[in-house]
Scaffold this active site. Structure first.
Site, PDB file in Angstrom:
ATOM      1  N   ASP A 143       1.076  22.898 -11.678  1.00  0.00           N
ATOM      2  CA  ASP A 143       0.374  23.903 -12.479  1.00  0.00           C
ATOM      3  C   ASP A 143      -0.662  23.205 -13.358  1.00  0.00           C
ATOM      4  O   ASP A 143      -0.894  21.989 -13.228  1.00  0.00           O
ATOM      5  CB  ASP A 143       1.375  24.794 -13.265  1.00  0.00           C
ATOM      6  CG  ASP A 143       1.922  24.138 -14.531  1.00  0.00           C
ATOM      7  OD1 ASP A 143       1.608  22.956 -14.800  1.00  0.00           O
ATOM      8  OD2 ASP A 143       2.675  24.826 -15.264  1.00  0.00           O
ATOM      9  N   HIS A 144      -1.272  23.962 -14.252  1.00  0.00           N
ATOM     10  CA  HIS A 144      -2.350  23.432 -15.096  1.00  0.00           C
ATOM     11  C   HIS A 144      -1.878  22.370 -16.080  1.00  0.00           C
ATOM     12  O   HIS A 144      -2.694  21.674 -16.664  1.00  0.00           O
ATOM     13  CB  HIS A 144      -3.003  24.592 -15.853  1.00  0.00           C
ATOM     14  CG  HIS A 144      -1.997  25.373 -16.644  1.00  0.00           C
ATOM     15  ND1 HIS A 144      -1.140  26.290 -16.060  1.00  0.00           N
ATOM     16  CD2 HIS A 144      -1.658  25.338 -17.957  1.00  0.00           C
ATOM     17  CE1 HIS A 144      -0.339  26.792 -16.979  1.00  0.00           C
ATOM     18  NE2 HIS A 144      -0.636  26.239 -18.126  1.00  0.00           N
ATOM     19  N   CYS A 200       4.633  20.120 -13.462  1.00  0.00           N
ATOM     20  CA  CYS A 200       4.120  21.079 -14.443  1.00  0.00           C
ATOM     21  C   CYS A 200       4.103  20.340 -15.780  1.00  0.00           C
ATOM     22  O   CYS A 200       4.215  19.110 -15.801  1.00  0.00           O
ATOM     23  CB  CYS A 200       4.953  22.363 -14.466  1.00  0.00           C
ATOM     24  SG  CYS A 200       6.646  22.197 -15.056  1.00  0.00           S
ATOM     25  N   GLY A 201       3.965  21.043 -16.880  1.00  0.00           N
ATOM     26  CA  GLY A 201       3.857  20.359 -18.161  1.00  0.00           C
ATOM     27  C   GLY A 201       5.041  19.458 -18.450  1.00  0.00           C
ATOM     28  O   GLY A 201       4.896  18.314 -18.858  1.00  0.00           O
ATOM     29  N   THR A 202       6.221  19.988 -18.222  1.00  0.00           N
ATOM     30  CA  THR A 202       7.452  19.223 -18.457  1.00  0.00           C
ATOM     31  C   THR A 202       8.151  18.821 -17.160  1.00  0.00           C
ATOM     32  O   THR A 202       9.053  17.986 -17.192  1.00  0.00           O
ATOM     33  CB  THR A 202       8.459  20.067 -19.259  1.00  0.00           C
ATOM     34  OG1 THR A 202       8.708  21.268 -18.509  1.00  0.00           O
ATOM     35  CG2 THR A 202       7.912  20.423 -20.633  1.00  0.00           C
ATOM     36  N   GLY A 203       7.812  19.476 -16.078  1.00  0.00           N
ATOM     37  CA  GLY A 203       8.542  19.312 -14.819  1.00  0.00           C
ATOM     38  C   GLY A 203       9.753  20.222 -14.750  1.00  0.00           C
ATOM     39  O   GLY A 203      10.380  20.367 -13.685  1.00  0.00           O
ATOM     40  N   ILE A 204      10.078  20.856 -15.869  1.00  0.00           N
ATOM     41  CA  ILE A 204      11.317  21.643 -15.936  1.00  0.00           C
ATOM     42  C   ILE A 204      11.163  22.981 -15.213  1.00  0.00           C
ATOM     43  O   ILE A 204      11.947  23.320 -14.313  1.00  0.00           O
ATOM     44  CB  ILE A 204      11.754  21.863 -17.402  1.00  0.00           C
ATOM     45  CG1 ILE A 204      12.100  20.516 -18.057  1.00  0.00           C
ATOM     46  CG2 ILE A 204      12.963  22.787 -17.465  1.00  0.00           C
ATOM     47  CD1 ILE A 204      12.309  20.598 -19.571  1.00  0.00           C
ATOM     48  N   GLY A 205      10.149  23.740 -15.597  1.00  0.00           N
ATOM     49  CA  GLY A 205       9.993  25.083 -15.008  1.00  0.00           C
ATOM     50  C   GLY A 205       9.795  25.037 -13.510  1.00  0.00           C
ATOM     51  O   GLY A 205      10.374  25.838 -12.758  1.00  0.00           O
ATOM     52  N   HIS A 261      21.859   9.421  -3.542  1.00  0.00           N
ATOM     53  CA  HIS A 261      23.078  10.214  -3.703  1.00  0.00           C
ATOM     54  C   HIS A 261      22.851  11.699  -3.436  1.00  0.00           C
ATOM     55  O   HIS A 261      23.699  12.352  -2.840  1.00  0.00           O
ATOM     56  CB  HIS A 261      23.634  10.051  -5.118  1.00  0.00           C
ATOM     57  CG  HIS A 261      24.224   8.693  -5.374  1.00  0.00           C
ATOM     58  ND1 HIS A 261      24.957   8.392  -6.491  1.00  0.00           N
ATOM     59  CD2 HIS A 261      24.186   7.549  -4.638  1.00  0.00           C
ATOM     60  CE1 HIS A 261      25.343   7.118  -6.446  1.00  0.00           C
ATOM     61  NE2 HIS A 261      24.876   6.588  -5.333  1.00  0.00           N
ATOM     62  N   HIS A 280      29.346  10.756  -0.859  1.00  0.00           N
ATOM     63  CA  HIS A 280      28.070  11.357  -1.240  1.00  0.00           C
ATOM     64  C   HIS A 280      27.714  12.519  -0.309  1.00  0.00           C
ATOM     65  O   HIS A 280      27.210  13.553  -0.752  1.00  0.00           O
ATOM     66  CB  HIS A 280      26.959  10.309  -1.238  1.00  0.00           C
ATOM     67  CG  HIS A 280      27.178   9.252  -2.264  1.00  0.00           C
ATOM     68  ND1 HIS A 280      27.400   9.549  -3.591  1.00  0.00           N
ATOM     69  CD2 HIS A 280      27.247   7.901  -2.160  1.00  0.00           C
ATOM     70  CE1 HIS A 280      27.584   8.433  -4.267  1.00  0.00           C
ATOM     71  NE2 HIS A 280      27.499   7.416  -3.418  1.00  0.00           N
TER      72      HIS A 280
HETATM   73  C1  RB5 Z   1       2.784  25.849 -18.939  1.00  0.00           C
HETATM   74  O1  RB5 Z   1       2.157  25.981 -20.156  1.00  0.00           O
HETATM   75  C2  RB5 Z   1       4.116  25.166 -19.096  1.00  0.00           C
HETATM   76  O2  RB5 Z   1       5.049  26.076 -19.558  1.00  0.00           O
HETATM   77  C3  RB5 Z   1       4.560  24.562 -17.791  1.00  0.00           C
HETATM   78  O3  RB5 Z   1       3.612  23.640 -17.368  1.00  0.00           O
HETATM   79  C4  RB5 Z   1       5.881  23.839 -17.802  1.00  0.00           C
HETATM   80  O4  RB5 Z   1       5.952  22.905 -18.821  1.00  0.00           O
HETATM   81  C5  RB5 Z   1       7.078  24.687 -17.727  1.00  0.00           C
HETATM   82  O5  RB5 Z   1       8.217  24.233 -17.596  1.00  0.00           O
END
Ligand code: RB5
Length: 147
Positions: A9-10, A66-71, A99, A135
């Site tokens: 994403d951005h 993405c910004g954090t990789g989490i979403g 693993h 594993h």
């Molecule tokens: C977008 O602003 C941000 O929420 C996305 O890149 C990411 O960090 C979500 O987990």
């Protein structure tokens, strides 16, 4: 030539460009699905795009940022057959392959990692999936949770 699918994403345009360059230098055929622009896109859409492409077959693995990789990793892991890891360092990246047989790795463009993301990508790429029975059993149990 091994194929890799990549999307972001951005929040991770520059980081993803570095990863794409690195993978191409390593000889991978990279199918880059974007976004290469800073205009806002929704990470679940990018995860869906890349995972749908991956599931068509012929890909060795995928990379999502993405910004954090989490979403984007959570989104990918909602899709049947996808095991997306979000490694925090080279050790975790290696273990994600050995693993967990992760078929996607995710990173955050706004995260201040202690180790270079390209080293983490290398650790994942160079690792081999462990055939050890324990594993394999855990991977099978993990995937059974999809049902
Ligand atoms: C977008 O602003 C941000 O929420 C996305 O890149 C990411 O960090 C979500 O987990």
């Amino acid at each position: 030539m091994s194929k890799v699918v990549v999307a972001n994403d951005h929040g991770a345009v520059e980081l993803t460009a570095r990863i794409v360059d690195y993978l191409r230098q390593r000889g991978f055929e990279v199918n880059y699905l974007g976004t290469a622009e800073n205009k806002s896109v929704d990470y679940p859409d990018m995860a869906e795009l890349a995972c749908t492409e991956f599931k068509k077959g012929g890909y060795e693995f995928g990379v999502l940022c993405c910004g954090t990789g989490i979403g984007i990793s959570i989104s990918a892991n909602k899709i049947k057959g996808i095991r997306c890891a979000l490694p925090q360092n080279c050790f975790a990246a290696k273990m994600a392959k050995e693993h967990n047989a992760a078929n996607f790795i995710a990173f955050g463009g706004r995260i201040d990692y202690q180790e270079d993301v390209l080293d983490m990508v290398a650790a994942y790429v160079d690792a081999e999936i462990s055939q050890d029975e324990r594993h394999a059993r855990r991977r099978a149990k993990m995937m059974f949770l999809e049902n």
